[in-house]
Write an enzyme that holds these catalytic residues in place. Structure first.
Site, mmCIF file in Angstrom:
data_model
loop_
_atom_site.group_PDB
_atom_site.id
_atom_site.type_symbol
_atom_site.label_atom_id
_atom_site.label_comp_id
_atom_site.label_asym_id
_atom_site.label_seq_id
_atom_site.Cartn_x
_atom_site.Cartn_y
_atom_site.Cartn_z
ATOM 1 N N GLU A 1 -16.857 28.117 11.531
ATOM 2 C CA GLU A 1 -17.120 26.856 12.238
ATOM 3 C C GLU A 1 -15.828 26.415 12.933
ATOM 4 O OE1 GLU A 1 -18.122 23.650 9.594
ATOM 5 O OE2 GLU A 1 -18.737 22.305 11.211
ATOM 6 N N GLN B 1 -15.655 21.350 1.183
ATOM 7 C CA GLN B 1 -16.925 20.716 1.542
ATOM 8 C C GLN B 1 -18.018 21.271 0.632
ATOM 9 O OE1 GLN B 1 -19.093 22.122 5.080
ATOM 10 N NE2 GLN B 1 -18.955 20.047 5.874
ATOM 11 N N HIS C 1 -12.019 22.787 6.716
ATOM 12 C CA HIS C 1 -12.635 22.790 5.394
ATOM 13 C C HIS C 1 -13.149 24.167 5.025
ATOM 14 C CE1 HIS C 1 -16.044 21.686 8.107
ATOM 15 N NE2 HIS C 1 -16.775 22.444 7.314
ATOM 16 N N HIS D 1 -19.104 28.858 4.473
ATOM 17 C CA HIS D 1 -18.388 29.086 5.734
ATOM 18 C C HIS D 1 -16.962 28.564 5.652
ATOM 19 C CE1 HIS D 1 -20.132 24.981 6.480
ATOM 20 N NE2 HIS D 1 -18.999 24.771 7.127
ATOM 21 N N GLU E 1 -23.289 16.424 2.310
ATOM 22 C CA GLU E 1 -21.981 16.980 1.999
ATOM 23 C C GLU E 1 -21.133 15.973 1.244
ATOM 24 O OE1 GLU E 1 -20.005 17.704 5.812
ATOM 25 O OE2 GLU E 1 -18.977 15.790 5.582
HETATM 26 CO CO CO Z 1 -18.667 22.833 7.827
#
Ligand code: CO
Length: 134
Positions: free
Chosen positions: A130, A56, A9, A80, A45
């Site tokens: 991530e 996301q 994502h 991110h 989220e």
């Molecule tokens: Co994330």
């Protein structure tokens, strides 16, 4: 061989989750496939599916959430990039051994029952990364 198997994502920090979801729906006909309050991270989220990946949309639920601090400092925007990996612990170990700076010393539970670990943007050309094991 690359540790990455897919972009899991792309996370965007927003102040008003419902407004952001509504905008993606109106502008792109986007489909929200998952919504979750991720208690340990203090965030809520909404996941919008894009082929095998997601956008996301992320909003803080507590003032001490890292996303609340991000919004206060940087404003809304890209937060991110999450890469899918086969084995989060192994990928984290390899990345750190190769010089990446961990935020998480060990993998931990993420949303959707995933296992995740974050790498620090410092030393990663400014992008918070991530690692996600589905
Ligand atoms: Co994330």
């Amino acid at each position: 061989m690359s540790l990455f198997t897919e972009i899991d994502h792309i996370a965007i920090a927003v102040r008003d989750l419902d407004a952001a979801v509504d905008w993606y729906q109106r502008v792109f006909g986007a489909e929200v496939v998952h919504r979750e309050h991720v208690e340990p991270d203090g965030v809520e989220e909404a996941l919008i599916s894009v082929a095998e990946s997601y956008i996301q949309l992320l909003t803080p639920r507590r003032d001490d959430s890292p996303v609340a601090r991000f919004l206060a400092k940087r404003g809304e925007g890209l937060h991110h990039v999450a890469y899918r990996v086969d084995d989060c612990a192994a990928a984290l170990g390899e990345a750190v051994a190769a010089g990446a700076t961990p935020i998480d010393r060990a993998p931990r539970p993420g949303s959707r029952g995933t296992t995740v670990a974050f790498l620090h943007p410092a030393g990663a050309f400014g992008a918070l990364i991530e690692l996600v094991q589905v």
